[in-house]
Scaffold this motif. Structure first.
Motif, PDB file in Angstrom:
ATOM      1  N   UNK A  89       0.791  -1.223   0.051  1.00 16.00           N
ATOM      2  CA  UNK A  89       0.006  -0.144   0.057  1.00 16.00           C
ATOM      3  C   UNK A  89       0.773   1.277   0.184  1.00 16.00           C
ATOM      4  N   UNK A  90       1.953   1.259   0.534  1.00 17.76           N
ATOM      5  CA  UNK A  90       2.945   2.211   0.497  1.00 17.76           C
ATOM      6  C   UNK A  90       3.399   2.784  -0.709  1.00 17.76           C
ATOM      7  N   UNK A  91       3.795   1.951  -1.458  1.00 22.68           N
ATOM      8  CA  UNK A  91       4.037   2.392  -3.173  1.00 22.68           C
ATOM      9  C   UNK A  91       2.703   2.551  -3.853  1.00 22.68           C
ATOM     10  N   UNK A  92       1.707   1.756  -3.418  1.00 22.82           N
ATOM     11  CA  UNK A  92       0.498   2.312  -4.436  1.00 22.82           C
ATOM     12  C   UNK A  92       0.066   3.656  -4.127  1.00 22.82           C
ATOM     13  N   UNK A  93       0.038   4.029  -2.742  1.00 25.34           N
ATOM     14  CA  UNK A  93      -0.254   5.221  -2.444  1.00 25.34           C
ATOM     15  C   UNK A  93       0.776   6.340  -2.767  1.00 25.34           C
ATOM     16  N   UNK A  94       1.961   6.142  -2.986  1.00 28.63           N
ATOM     17  CA  UNK A  94       2.978   7.027  -3.364  1.00 28.63           C
ATOM     18  C   UNK A  94       2.660   7.275  -4.920  1.00 28.63           C
ATOM     19  N   UNK A  95       2.465   6.256  -5.733  1.00 28.02           N
ATOM     20  CA  UNK A  95       2.565   6.528  -7.170  1.00 28.02           C
ATOM     21  C   UNK A  95       1.112   6.835  -7.603  1.00 28.02           C
ATOM     22  N   UNK A  96       0.183   6.454  -7.016  1.00 24.21           N
ATOM     23  CA  UNK A  96      -1.282   6.966  -7.401  1.00 24.21           C
ATOM     24  C   UNK A  96      -1.366   7.984  -8.263  1.00 24.21           C
ATOM     25  N   UNK A  97      -1.258   9.285  -7.415  1.00 22.15           N
ATOM     26  CA  UNK A  97      -1.839  10.361  -8.201  1.00 22.15           C
ATOM     27  C   UNK A  97      -0.796  11.120  -9.186  1.00 22.15           C
ATOM     28  N   UNK A  98       0.476  10.784  -9.066  1.00 26.13           N
ATOM     29  CA  UNK A  98       1.472  11.405 -10.062  1.00 26.13           C
ATOM     30  C   UNK A  98       1.299  10.706 -11.295  1.00 26.13           C
ATOM     31  N   UNK A  99       1.274   9.130 -11.331  1.00 26.51           N
ATOM     32  CA  UNK A  99       0.840   8.322 -12.487  1.00 26.51           C
ATOM     33  C   UNK A  99      -0.442   8.820 -13.084  1.00 26.51           C
ATOM     34  N   UNK A 100      -1.498   8.907 -12.342  1.00 20.25           N
ATOM     35  CA  UNK A 100      -2.872   9.318 -12.979  1.00 20.25           C
ATOM     36  C   UNK A 100      -2.770  10.604 -13.644  1.00 20.25           C
ATOM     37  N   UNK A 101      -2.376  11.537 -12.840  1.00 19.72           N
ATOM     38  CA  UNK A 101      -2.086  12.902 -13.255  1.00 19.72           C
ATOM     39  C   UNK A 101      -1.249  13.111 -14.726  1.00 19.72           C
ATOM     40  N   UNK A 102      -0.081  12.462 -14.801  1.00 19.07           N
ATOM     41  CA  UNK A 102       0.783  12.499 -15.922  1.00 19.07           C
ATOM     42  C   UNK A 102       0.040  11.714 -17.032  1.00 19.07           C
ATOM     43  N   UNK A 103      -0.691  10.729 -16.990  1.00 17.40           N
ATOM     44  CA  UNK A 103      -1.427  10.007 -17.829  1.00 17.40           C
ATOM     45  C   UNK A 103      -2.585  10.842 -18.404  1.00 17.40           C
ATOM     46  N   UNK A 104      -3.278  11.672 -17.392  1.00 21.26           N
ATOM     47  CA  UNK A 104      -4.459  12.439 -17.912  1.00 21.26           C
ATOM     48  C   UNK A 104      -3.879  13.498 -18.911  1.00 21.26           C
ATOM     49  N   UNK A 105      -2.898  14.417 -18.508  1.00 22.87           N
ATOM     50  CA  UNK A 105      -2.373  15.559 -18.893  1.00 22.87           C
ATOM     51  C   UNK A 105      -1.874  15.076 -20.503  1.00 22.87           C
ATOM     52  N   UNK A 106      -0.935  14.069 -20.579  1.00 17.57           N
ATOM     53  CA  UNK A 106      -0.416  13.485 -21.880  1.00 17.57           C
ATOM     54  C   UNK A 106      -1.479  12.953 -22.773  1.00 17.57           C
ATOM     55  N   UNK A 107      -2.358  12.373 -22.170  1.00 17.38           N
ATOM     56  CA  UNK A 107      -3.423  11.877 -22.955  1.00 17.38           C
ATOM     57  C   UNK A 107      -4.179  12.708 -23.506  1.00 17.38           C
ATOM     58  N   UNK A 108      -4.633  13.893 -22.823  1.00 19.20           N
ATOM     59  CA  UNK A 108      -4.879  15.013 -23.479  1.00 19.20           C
ATOM     60  C   UNK A 108      -4.469  15.661 -24.482  1.00 19.20           C
ATOM     61  N   UNK A 109      -3.240  15.874 -24.361  1.00 23.68           N
ATOM     62  CA  UNK A 109      -2.480  16.191 -25.717  1.00 23.68           C
ATOM     63  C   UNK A 109      -2.505  15.246 -26.788  1.00 23.68           C
ATOM     64  N   UNK A 110      -2.384  13.923 -26.467  1.00 26.83           N
ATOM     65  CA  UNK A 110      -2.332  13.199 -27.422  1.00 26.83           C
ATOM     66  C   UNK A 110      -3.695  12.932 -28.249  1.00 26.83           C
ATOM     67  N   UNK A 111      -4.752  12.994 -27.497  1.00 29.30           N
ATOM     68  CA  UNK A 111      -6.263  12.920 -27.984  1.00 29.30           C
ATOM     69  C   UNK A 111      -6.368  14.359 -28.911  1.00 29.30           C
TER      70      UNK A 111
END
Length: 278
Positions: A89-111
């Motif tokens: 859970x420590x790793x999951x919570x650490x990575x969660x928001x950074x990974x999510x937000x990075x994909x959201x912004x880059x997917x917006x540009x790609x789309x």
């Protein structure tokens, strides 16, 4: 189609911004060692980008990708799973928001990029979309990846590798257009020379001087079509205000190079996240 993946040192920098001294909540609750799962899904239709970085972020914090990961550049339907990670859970919570937000912004540009490319190719299958260097400072490598994932290419990666003469350069020139072009060819013989012009007379002058590409900034479609007819054999790039709503018209007018900054200002594409205990 994954153009490349951001290096670990850049991903560590992103994690360090969000978790500079550990996750206080997870630590205080004492749940860090409990196993869990993190699922990322496309909330709406999108062209995904950044999934490789999201997976690597997880690996850097002891997580394991399970199942298939959707590669950057892949069109996804709403609800489709992009990536799943399992681990403490420590790793999951650490990575969660950074990974999510990075994909959201880059997917917006790609789309957004993919929509402009599709519109341009409806007008002319040989029309290319190229994206400027107007990305938010500090995000170039990630933004260019998203542009490539969307099917376009960079217009200028940097001032260091392109020759583009603006009016702001010409304000300092004493030499003739022909002499200026000749100087650039002597100094940078392998580079194409692009000149941005403001009117027909300038376009004719610089085309005759030997410019490889004449760039038209915010010219209406009719004016672009007219200059293409008047300058056969000269490559014409239309720039300024190019987006998914007008790219087809510019392509139909005969323009084979469309220069756009629009993808960088696209809204993020939502990535839904489920974090559950195992």
């Amino acid at each position: 189609m994954n153009p490349y993946t951001l290096p670990d040192h850049e991903l560590e920098r992103l994690l360090g911004e969000d978790v500079p001294a550990g996750d206080a909540t997870t630590l205080a609750l004492g749940i860090g060692e409990r196993p869990g799962r993190l699922d990322f899904r496309a909330r709406y239709e999108m062209v995904v980008c950044g999934s490789e970085e999201a997976r690597r972020l997880g690996e850097l914090r002891g997580l394991t990708a399970t199942g298939a990961m959707v590669a950057s550049g892949t069109p996804l339907a709403a609800g489709a799973t992009i990536l799943s990670l399992e681990g403490p859970a420590a790793g999951l919570h650490t990575v969660w928001k950074t990974a999510q937000t990075l994909m959201e912004y880059l997917s917006g540009i790609a789309t957004s990029t993919a929509a402009i490319v599709a519109a341009a190719q409806r007008g002319d299958p040989d029309c290319a979309v190229v994206c400027t260097r107007k990305n938010f400072p500090g995000t170039k490598a990630a933004a260019v990846k998203a542009v490539l994932a969307g099917g376009a290419s960079p217009h200028r990666l940097s001032l260091s590798e392109t020759l583009l003469i603006f009016a702001e350069h010409r304000a300092f020139l004493d030499a003739t257009p022909a002499a200026s072009i000749a100087r650039l060819r002597r100094r940078w013989p392998e580079r194409a020379i692009v000149v941005e012009v403001g009117d027909l007379a300038e376009a004719q002058t610089w085309a005759q001087a030997g410019a490889d590409i004449v760039q038209l900034e915010k010219w209406p479609v009719e004016a672009v079509a007219d200059i293409i007819r008047q300058l056969p054999g000269t490559r014409i790039a239309a720039a300024g205000g190019i987006n998914a709503s007008n790219a087809e018209a510019y392509a139909r007018a005969g323009c084979r190079i469309l220069v756009s900054s629009a993808p960088y200002f696209a809204g993020p594409r939502d990535v839904a996240v489920t974090l559950s205990a195992l």
